[in-house]
Design an enzyme around this catalytic site. Structure first.
Site, short mmCIF file in Angstrom:
data_model
loop_
_atom_site.label_atom_id
_atom_site.label_comp_id
_atom_site.label_asym_id
_atom_site.label_seq_id
_atom_site.Cartn_x
_atom_site.Cartn_y
_atom_site.Cartn_z
N GLU A 173 -7.90 9.65 -2.25
CA GLU A 173 -9.11 10.28 -1.69
C GLU A 173 -9.22 11.75 -2.05
O GLU A 173 -9.50 12.60 -1.20
CB GLU A 173 -9.14 10.07 -0.17
CG GLU A 173 -9.33 8.62 0.22
CD GLU A 173 -9.52 8.38 1.70
OE1 GLU A 173 -9.39 9.35 2.49
OE2 GLU A 173 -9.80 7.24 2.09
N GLU A 292 -8.82 0.40 0.11
CA GLU A 292 -8.90 0.59 1.56
C GLU A 292 -10.24 0.01 2.01
O GLU A 292 -11.29 0.44 1.53
CB GLU A 292 -8.83 2.07 1.96
CG GLU A 292 -7.46 2.68 1.85
CD GLU A 292 -7.38 4.09 2.46
OE1 GLU A 292 -8.11 4.35 3.46
OE2 GLU A 292 -6.62 4.91 1.94
#
Length: 503
Positions: A173, A292
């Protein structure tokens, strides 16, 4: 009663299902590791401290890969702190979750645990506070058999054979300002590309996942994908996606339609990746790693305050969402969407596996149990292997509000030719009406119903606990097929696994 129709034909096979889409995730966050998968002294702990009751539940899910050690955690992580004699390992502050990491469970333990759980590690490297050299050192420790510094370190720590980890994430991320070491797309593209090239020089057999967008609502999406892949296309194999959905507004019709947004997200990433392919004049096609995904909101707001008010604890209760029947339906719809995009989604990790936004919950010193979302994931993992079959589905629409007009029926079909078995996964999104689903499977020849498994509850907010499993699958006895045609009744707000023998 609602009416819907689904037609499928044996010759309309769309894409092979990569078994890695049924992967999951363990991060050093909350109780995922400590008192989750690892609890020395527990009555069910083995000689390594791994909870055998948890391992049994994980094996039921047949999880091929587990992403490790993060997540946000990896962007501050020093992997060397988690190897060698446990008594000599330092405790470190984890800035991501404001906890104290004791490092009593690290890389060597994770490799041993993965073997015990019949899974493999998908390893993430720290590109937040560290970089290229540390990634190469970690790869050497894990995969190289040579008289070199880090390979020898592994051997000195009692692990003669390399771990052979083949799937690697280039950070986590990095588009998010919450991420330690957050980077602009240009900054990340450069370090990801150079790290990837260096890692593949050390071990050409590995596959690498570049960080994509942390959600479809990111301001940099999809420009992030264009910039990163244009720079790193030759060096990486996958681009990641992360996506979570919530129901803060307690709006079930919109919540049950969230998978339509996931479908749009996936297709936009595919478009960005194919643009980079054209610009770089590459012959290869980048896959998607949806590493995710889940429902996440029950604890999200409270946990931010909890971390600020009580920092630097070891394995506090964080992100322990207690899932209900409604959440299980959304997870089921997301699984159907992943399968329908199996041609490009090659990896997917339900985030996470134990205690932290997870299908499995544990009590320290006590039992382990299945949350509601465990069952759609288990059914898809068990019966969603083979090839996705193109279907023609017809269903009435409803106005979901947030996501516009959405069909009441969400469905996909998967053919397992080795077993002569077709499985239809279907969700009836209607909260009040039965759905008569007419199946036309004459293109498969003679068909017979193996079983119709249903998961639902009259109470959408019903949950499972250690003491009582309120939401669990049942086998319907009132469903039938006759020579490839028949009608199956899907009850309101239900997840259905329809297994069919084909000849």
């Amino acid at each position: 009663m609602l009416k819907a129709r689904l037609i499928a034909d044996r010759d309309m096979k769309k894409a092979a299902v990569d078994r890695r889409i049924y992967s999951s995730f363990i991060e050093h966050l909350g109780r995922a590791v400590y008192s989750g998968i690892y609890e020395p002294g527990h009555p069910e702990a083995d000689e390594n401290g791994f909870r055998k009751d948890v391992i049994r539940l994980i094996r039921e899910l047949d999880v091929p890969y587990v992403r490790y050690p993060g997540g946000n955690f990896v962007s501050c992580y020093r992997w060397e702190d988690g190897v060698g004699p446990v008594a000599e390992r330092p405790a470190r502050l984890d800035a991501a979750w404001k906890t104290l990491e004791p490092n009593t469970f690290g890389l060597d333990e994770a490799a041993a645990w993965a073997k015990a759980a019949d899974t493999k590690l998908m390893m993430a490297v720290n590109l937040g506070t560290r970089g290229l050299q540390d990634a190469v050192n970690l790869l050497e420790y894990c995969n190289i058999d040579a008289p070199s510094k880090y390979a020898q370190m592994r051997k000195d720590n009692g692990h003669k054979d390399p771990y052979g980890i083949k799937l690697w994430c280039l950070g986590n991320e990095m588009d998010g300002k919450w991420q330690t070491g957050h980077k602009t797309p240009e900054e990340y593209a450069r370090i990801a590309a150079e790290t990837a090239r260096a890692m593949k020089r050390v071990d050409p057999s590995i596959e690498l996942v570049a960080c994509g967008s942390s959600g479809s609502n990111m301001a940099t999406f999809p420009e992030w994908e264009r910039i990163v892949l244009t720079e790193a296309y030759d060096a990486v194999d996958y681009i990641s996606m992360h996506q979570y959905y919530d129901n803060y507004d307690d709006d079930a019709p919109s919540f049950l339609a969230a998978s339509t947004d996931l479908d749009r997200f996936i297709k936009t990433v595919i478009t960005a990746a194919d643009y980079a392919k054209a610009v770089t004049r590459s012959s290869k096609t980048i896959g998607i790693s949806l590493d995710e995904w889940n429902v996440w909101y029950h604890t999200r707001r409270e946990d931010d305050k909890k971390m600020d008010d009580n920092p630097w604890q070891i394995a506090p209760h964080l992100l322990e969402d207690i899932y209900n029947a409604e959440d299980a339906l959304v997870v089921g719809c997301m699984l159907i969407t992943i399968l329908r995009n199996a041609e490009r989604v090659r990896i997917a990790c339900l985030a996470q596996l134990v205690n932290v936004i997870a299908p499995i919950m544990t009590r320290k010193g006590g039992g382990a149990w299945r949350q509601t979302i465990y069952y759609p994931f288990m059914h898809a993992s068990r019966y969603g292997r083979g090839k996705v079959v193109e279907t023609a589905a017809d269903s009435a629409l409803y106005d979901s509000g947030k996501y516009g007009d959405v069909p009441y029926l969400e469905s996909v079909a998967v053919l397992n030719e080795a077993e002569d078995e077709l499985t239809v996964f279907a969700v009836n999104r209607s909260l009040s009406e039965d759905m008569e689903l007419a199946l036309d499977l004459r293109g498969f020849g003679k068909c017979s119903l193996i079983e119709h498994i249903e998961l639902r509850s009259d109470d959408l907010k019903a949950i499972n606990t250690e003491e009582k499993e309120n939401v669990r699958p049942v086998v319907r006895t009132d469903s039938a097929l006759d020579s490839g045609t028949g009608s199956i009744i899907l009850r309101p707000a239900s997840w259905n696994t329809i297994r069919i023998k084909v000849r």
